[in-house]
Design an enzyme around this catalytic site. Structure first.
Site, PDB file in Angstrom:
ATOM      1  N   ASP A 140      -8.008  -4.087  -2.033  1.00 34.30           N
ATOM      2  CA  ASP A 140      -8.808  -4.659  -0.939  1.00 34.30           C
ATOM      3  C   ASP A 140     -10.310  -4.594  -1.210  1.00 34.30           C
ATOM      4  OD1 ASP A 140      -6.331  -4.781   0.258  1.00 34.30           O
ATOM      5  OD2 ASP A 140      -6.657  -3.047   1.544  1.00 34.30           O
ATOM      6  N   GLU A 235      -5.245 -11.904   5.323  1.00 37.10           N
ATOM      7  CA  GLU A 235      -4.272 -11.452   6.338  1.00 37.10           C
ATOM      8  C   GLU A 235      -4.954 -10.929   7.604  1.00 37.10           C
ATOM      9  OE1 GLU A 235      -2.004  -8.260   4.554  1.00 37.10           O
ATOM     10  OE2 GLU A 235      -3.777  -7.029   4.232  1.00 37.10           O
ATOM     11  N   GLN A 286       0.399  -9.387  -5.374  1.00 40.29           N
ATOM     12  CA  GLN A 286      -1.009  -9.101  -5.694  1.00 40.29           C
ATOM     13  C   GLN A 286      -1.208  -7.686  -6.229  1.00 40.29           C
ATOM     14  OE1 GLN A 286      -3.552 -11.050  -2.231  1.00 40.29           O
ATOM     15  NE2 GLN A 286      -1.425 -10.784  -1.664  1.00 40.29           N
TER      16      GLN A 286
HETATM   17  O1  F6P Z   1      -4.412  -1.631   1.238  1.00 39.87           O
HETATM   18  C1  F6P Z   1      -3.692  -2.341   0.285  1.00 39.87           C
HETATM   19  C2  F6P Z   1      -2.716  -3.251   0.933  1.00 39.87           C
HETATM   20  O2  F6P Z   1      -2.045  -3.972  -0.075  1.00 39.87           O
HETATM   21  C3  F6P Z   1      -3.297  -4.186   1.999  1.00 39.87           C
HETATM   22  O3  F6P Z   1      -3.956  -5.282   1.423  1.00 39.87           O
HETATM   23  C4  F6P Z   1      -2.070  -4.525   2.794  1.00 39.87           C
HETATM   24  O4  F6P Z   1      -2.369  -4.881   4.121  1.00 39.87           O
HETATM   25  C5  F6P Z   1      -1.299  -3.246   2.771  1.00 39.87           C
HETATM   26  O5  F6P Z   1      -1.728  -2.517   1.640  1.00 39.87           O
HETATM   27  C6  F6P Z   1       0.204  -3.430   2.688  1.00 39.87           C
HETATM   28  O6  F6P Z   1       0.801  -2.174   2.751  1.00 39.87           O
HETATM   29  P1  F6P Z   1       2.348  -1.909   2.517  1.00 39.87           P
HETATM   30  O7  F6P Z   1       2.526  -1.591   1.059  1.00 39.87           O
HETATM   31  O8  F6P Z   1       2.623  -0.731   3.383  1.00 39.87           O
HETATM   32  O9  F6P Z   1       3.103  -3.132   2.904  1.00 39.87           O
END
Ligand code: F6P
Length: 365
Positions: A140, A235, A286
């Site tokens: 991020d 998002e 990503q």
């Molecule tokens: O903080 C990194 C991230 O990939 C964010 O971009 C995303 O909202 C979140 O983690 C997703 O988390 P999880 O792995 O719990 O789905």
């Protein structure tokens, strides 16, 4: 310095293994110091098999590998941990057990590789006597005090590649393609990939949008004879006066899971412009796979610097990149305010000059 430990917490990011390798090699070469690996973030301190020796053989070949050989956890806050007591779920503070374990294992330092949430835990552990050193990671790119975090560059490249691929199919079918990208409350991935991948509309949390302006841009392209458009939406983007779209609500322990904004935007585009739209959620792609050269390099430099910082007794601090140099700053400084896209930065200015819409009034911006 005789023995240190390393853990990786929060969502994984490409480059974590490069940090682990650099820590082990630097500790061995410079200080003849033993390194222990902690499994699954802070959880490793709470179970029976969570801590194990990491020698040079254990880190051989991991430099180009995504993920983390230590495992990670993004629901493992020791200050607020959900446990079941007498059949009931309760939230407990188990941070004392981590401190006791660190003392029992005679650890001279604990290197914590993590994003915002994990580094906040490290900052809370420091005043109770845990000798923490922070290493910032996240796709991020939302950590303050550092020009960037590792993992971000890899995510950007994956997002840009997706935009390139969407262009050809969008053009073939005269469609609008809406690509949802990660980033939580920061729009760095959507903004930079949007610029690099030639998006026509970029929606980021820092600039709330209005559907009318998005549709105006798409219809103008159509009038000019370009019957397809590409929308890159973070998002965490939201309408003016609207809420962030979540796919699961948060609670006292878990943060909300973001997701769903692209579907809302695409539905409105189809309804209001009558142009067919499709949604692509890039999601965890990503975060997966091999890190770029930039991320491997940065992660390696961070890992090595973290060990030197530990040897110098720089606890409660975090390594950071500033003007191409690796430096260290206090965790307090790093976490003082979350990093967000500066809406007056030259990337935004450039995008506007190119005619890219942010879904706001182009005349007012
Ligand atoms: O903080 C990194 C991230 O990939 C964010 O971009 C995303 O909202 C979140 O983690 C997703 O988390 P999880 O792995 O719990 O789905």
């Amino acid at each position: 310095m005789k023995r240190i430990a390393i853990l990786t917490g929060g969502g994984d990011a490409p480059g974590l293994n490069a940090v682990i390798r650099a820590v082990v090699k630097t500790a061995a070469n410079l200080y003849n110091c033993e390194v222990m690996g902690v499994r699954d973030g802070f959880d490793g301190f709470l179970g029976d098999y969570g801590i194990f020796p990491l020698d040079q053989a254990a880190v051989r070949g991991i430099l180009p590998r995504g993920g983390t050989i230590l495992g990670s956890a993004n629901r493992g806050n020791p200050f607020a941990r959900k446990v079941v007591r007498n059949g009931r779920e309760v939230v407990e503070d188990v941070s004392g057990r981590i401190k006791d374990n660190i003392e029992a294992l005679k650890l001279d330092a604990l290197i914590v590789v993590g994003g915002d949430g994990t580094l906040r835990i490290a900052r809370e552990l420091f005043p109770i006597g845990v000798p923490v050193i922070g290493v910032p990671k996240t796709i991020d790119n939302d950590i303050g005090g550092t020009d960037c975090t590792f993992g971000y560059d890899t995510a950007l490249n994956i997002a840009t590649d997706a935009l390139d691929r969407l262009h050809t199919t969008a053009e073939a079918h005269h469609r609008v393609m809406v690509l949802e990208l990660m980033g939580r409350d920061a729009g760095f991935i959507a903004l930079t990939a949007g610029l690099a991948g030639g998006a026509d509309v970029i929606l980021i949390p820092e600039i709330p949008f209005t559907m009318e302006y998005i549709n105006e841009k798409i219809l103008k392209r159509s009038e000019r004879g370009t019957h397809f458009s590409i929308v890159a939406v973070a998002e965490g983007a939201r309408r003016v006066g609207g809420e962030i779209v979540v796919s699961r609500m948060g609670d006292e322990v878990y943060t909300p899971r973001l997701g769903g904004i692209a579907v809302r935007v695409a539905d409105e585009i189809t309804r209001m412009t009558k142009i067919e739209s499709r949604v692509i959620v890039l999601g965890h792609l990503q975060r997966g796979g091999t890190p770029t050269a930039f991320d491997r390099d940065l992660a390696t430099r961070f890992g090595s610097a973290a060990v030197r910082l530990a040897a110098a007794g720089g606890f409660g601090r975090m390594v950071a990149l500033q003007n191409t140099k690796v430096v260290d700053i206090s965790l307090d400084e790093a976490l003082a305010s979350p990093k967000r896209v500066d809406i007056n930065c030259d990337a935004i200015r450039t995008a506007r000059d190119l005619g890219i819409s942010f879904g706001d009034n182009p005349l007012k911006s």
